[in-house]
Motif scaffolding. Structure first.
Motif, PDB file in Angstrom:
ATOM      1  N   ALA A 117      90.243 144.531  51.680  1.00  0.00           N
ATOM      2  CA  ALA A 117      90.727 143.413  50.868  1.00  0.00           C
ATOM      3  C   ALA A 117      90.869 143.859  49.415  1.00  0.00           C
ATOM      4  O   ALA A 117      90.387 144.918  49.015  1.00  0.00           O
ATOM      5  CB  ALA A 117      89.785 142.222  50.982  1.00  0.00           C
ATOM      6  N   GLU A 118      91.521 143.031  48.618  1.00  0.00           N
ATOM      7  CA  GLU A 118      91.783 143.400  47.235  1.00  0.00           C
ATOM      8  C   GLU A 118      90.936 142.643  46.224  1.00  0.00           C
ATOM      9  O   GLU A 118      90.698 143.138  45.134  1.00  0.00           O
ATOM     10  CB  GLU A 118      93.271 143.166  46.907  1.00  0.00           C
ATOM     11  CG  GLU A 118      94.222 144.048  47.730  1.00  0.00           C
ATOM     12  CD  GLU A 118      95.669 143.812  47.358  1.00  0.00           C
ATOM     13  OE1 GLU A 118      95.923 142.912  46.500  1.00  0.00           O
ATOM     14  OE2 GLU A 118      96.541 144.494  47.913  1.00  0.00           O
ATOM     15  N   VAL A 119      90.486 141.437  46.571  1.00  0.00           N
ATOM     16  CA  VAL A 119      89.813 140.575  45.605  1.00  0.00           C
ATOM     17  C   VAL A 119      88.311 140.539  45.866  1.00  0.00           C
ATOM     18  O   VAL A 119      87.878 140.283  46.991  1.00  0.00           O
ATOM     19  CB  VAL A 119      90.384 139.143  45.651  1.00  0.00           C
ATOM     20  CG1 VAL A 119      89.679 138.252  44.641  1.00  0.00           C
ATOM     21  CG2 VAL A 119      91.893 139.166  45.388  1.00  0.00           C
ATOM     22  N   ASN A 120      87.538 140.828  44.818  1.00  0.00           N
ATOM     23  CA  ASN A 120      86.080 140.746  44.910  1.00  0.00           C
ATOM     24  C   ASN A 120      85.622 139.285  44.856  1.00  0.00           C
ATOM     25  O   ASN A 120      86.285 138.436  44.257  1.00  0.00           O
ATOM     26  CB  ASN A 120      85.435 141.510  43.763  1.00  0.00           C
ATOM     27  CG  ASN A 120      85.194 142.957  44.117  1.00  0.00           C
ATOM     28  OD1 ASN A 120      85.817 143.483  45.033  1.00  0.00           O
ATOM     29  ND2 ASN A 120      84.311 143.606  43.393  1.00  0.00           N
ATOM     30  N   HIS A 121      84.487 139.044  45.468  1.00  0.00           N
ATOM     31  CA  HIS A 121      83.849 137.726  45.395  1.00  0.00           C
ATOM     32  C   HIS A 121      82.384 137.943  45.056  1.00  0.00           C
ATOM     33  O   HIS A 121      81.748 138.879  45.530  1.00  0.00           O
ATOM     34  CB  HIS A 121      83.974 136.983  46.727  1.00  0.00           C
ATOM     35  CG  HIS A 121      83.506 135.556  46.652  1.00  0.00           C
ATOM     36  ND1 HIS A 121      82.169 135.208  46.704  1.00  0.00           N
ATOM     37  CD2 HIS A 121      84.190 134.389  46.517  1.00  0.00           C
ATOM     38  CE1 HIS A 121      82.056 133.901  46.622  1.00  0.00           C
ATOM     39  NE2 HIS A 121      83.271 133.377  46.504  1.00  0.00           N
ATOM     40  N   GLY A 122      81.844 137.066  44.208  1.00  0.00           N
ATOM     41  CA  GLY A 122      80.447 137.193  43.818  1.00  0.00           C
ATOM     42  C   GLY A 122      79.508 137.116  45.007  1.00  0.00           C
ATOM     43  O   GLY A 122      79.712 136.323  45.922  1.00  0.00           O
TER      44      GLY A 122
END
Length: 401
Positions: A117-122
């Motif tokens: 995936a491309e987007v980090n999540h906390g």
């Protein structure tokens, strides 16, 4: 019911009619939005945390001996030894080391994303020692607890146990178990070995409240360290004092703080509870002011129309007819106000959503209940003055000036 006299009376007292109509409308609009906010706050407060809250005790140890800080091996032995001392106390069902405390309002977080995936999540996380799942009372929806081999891995390849909500963020299709999550550089890769049904973070009142991860390790917070103890329910309060005494007796070179997780949780939710109570107070105050306004309007209207009432009585109108007249007049005013209030309620809700992150979506059932409640409030408020109006005798028609 003769509508003509009612409408003529309302038009003759337009100012009072408009004011009470707007008061009812504003009361409905504000109250139902307050109820929506209260519902959201209640859901936050009552959301299952995943921990055995009533059985858990938190221990914070702050050494002040220089040897502890100068010798990493001694520090590690000290932490392990403290857990052993606590585990031998009567009423203790388990003890673990942990980096930060769930539900406390302070903890650690990092960024992760699904592999590819491309987007980090906390990812709020807790580093925990052995037997964390059993001691904390966490229920796994799928997967397994940590085993001995997990604690021997290096940090970049540690497995993780995620809350169901966080696992679904990384893998929305529901197939997170066994998959990998990684940091931005992809140098750190963690396999998801377990998924907890519920697992709250250290910030339960935030948007990340239900996102949390457990990582196996030897928790060390530098100049202090923490432990969590699972106690038999009827022995918990006694252990609060007993743990401190046992640790100080074993090694007096530190400060020991002991408190229950339930107390920590209450402190964290204090401001949320205050907001909830404030909103309840606003609702009660607005309804009271509206009821007083309706009482005043009805009483003034009856006083002004004493001769009219006496005339109607002299012409044969019964007390019940007079009562119905004033109650219907009140119902009509209230209904017009409620109709306006429905539009204001949705407008206010839209404005709150536009301007604030804390807004709660307005549900139709809230408006229905609000309308019924204010109808009943209006009728109840008007009943007393209206009953007094029925006692006006017919002879007043000839005496009033």
């Amino acid at each position: 019911m003769h509508l003509g006299p009612i409408f003529r009376s309302l038009l003759h007292n337009k100012t009072r009619f408009v004011l009470i109509t707007l008061e009812v409308a504003l009361t409905l609009a504000i109250c139902v939005n307050c109820v929506a906010l209260i519902g959201d706050l209640r859901d936050t407060i009552e959301a299952p945390s995943g921990y055995a809250e009533e059985e858990l005790v938190v221990v914070t140890v702050r050494p002040f001996e220089a040897d502890y800080f100068n010798d990493d091996e001694l520090a590690k032995v000290t932490r392990i030894e403290d857990r052993r001392v606590i585990s031998e106390l009567d009423g203790v069902d388990g003890v673990i080391g942990i980096t930060s405390i769930p539900l406390s309002g302070g903890g650690s977080s990092t960024g992760r994303r699904a592999l590819g995936a491309e987007v980090n999540h906390g990812m709020p996380y807790f580093v925990v020692s052995e037997d964390a799942i059993e001691t904390l009372g966490i229920e796994l929806a799928s997967g397994r607890s940590f085993n001995d081999e997990d604690f021997d891995r290096d940090w970049d390849n540690m497995p993780v146990i995620l809350s169901q909500e966080l696992a679904d963020v990384y893998y929305p299709d529901g197939d997170a178990l066994g998959k990998m999550i990684t940091d931005g550089s992809e140098e750190t890769q963690n396999q998801i070995v377990g998924i907890a049904s519920h697992l709250s973070s250290a910030w339960p009142t935030s948007d990340w409240g239900r996102f949390a991860a457990l990582i196996p390790g030897d928790p060390d917070s530098g100049d202090f360290y923490r432990m969590m103890v699972r106690a038999e329910t009827d022995r918990r309060d006694a252990l609060v004092a007993g743990i401190e005494e046992a640790l100080i007796a074993h090694d007096p070179g530190r400060i020991v703080e002991v408190e229950t997780l339930a107390d920590i949780r209450d402190d964290t939710f204090y401001s949320t509870m205050e907001r909830k109570n404030t909103l309840v107070g606003v609702i009660l105050l607005l309804v009271l002011v509206t009821a007083v306004g309706i009482v005043g309007l009805t009483a003034f209207s009856i006083t002004q129309r004493t001769r009219e009432i006496g005339t109607r009585r002299a012409l044969g109108a019964s007390r019940e007819a007079v009562l119905r007249h004033f109650l219907f007049e009140n119902w009509l005013v209230t209904t017009i106000g409620l109709a306006i209030g429905i539009g204001l309620a949705y407008g206010l809700n839209w404005a709150l959503f536009t301007l604030s992150n804390d807004a709660a979506r307005l549900q139709p059932i809230m408006l229905i209940v609000g309308v019924i409640a204010l109808w009943l409030t209006g009728l109840g408020a008007a009943l007393g003055p209206a009953l007094r109006g029925t006692r006006v005798p017919p002879v007043v028609a000839t005496r009033a000036t």
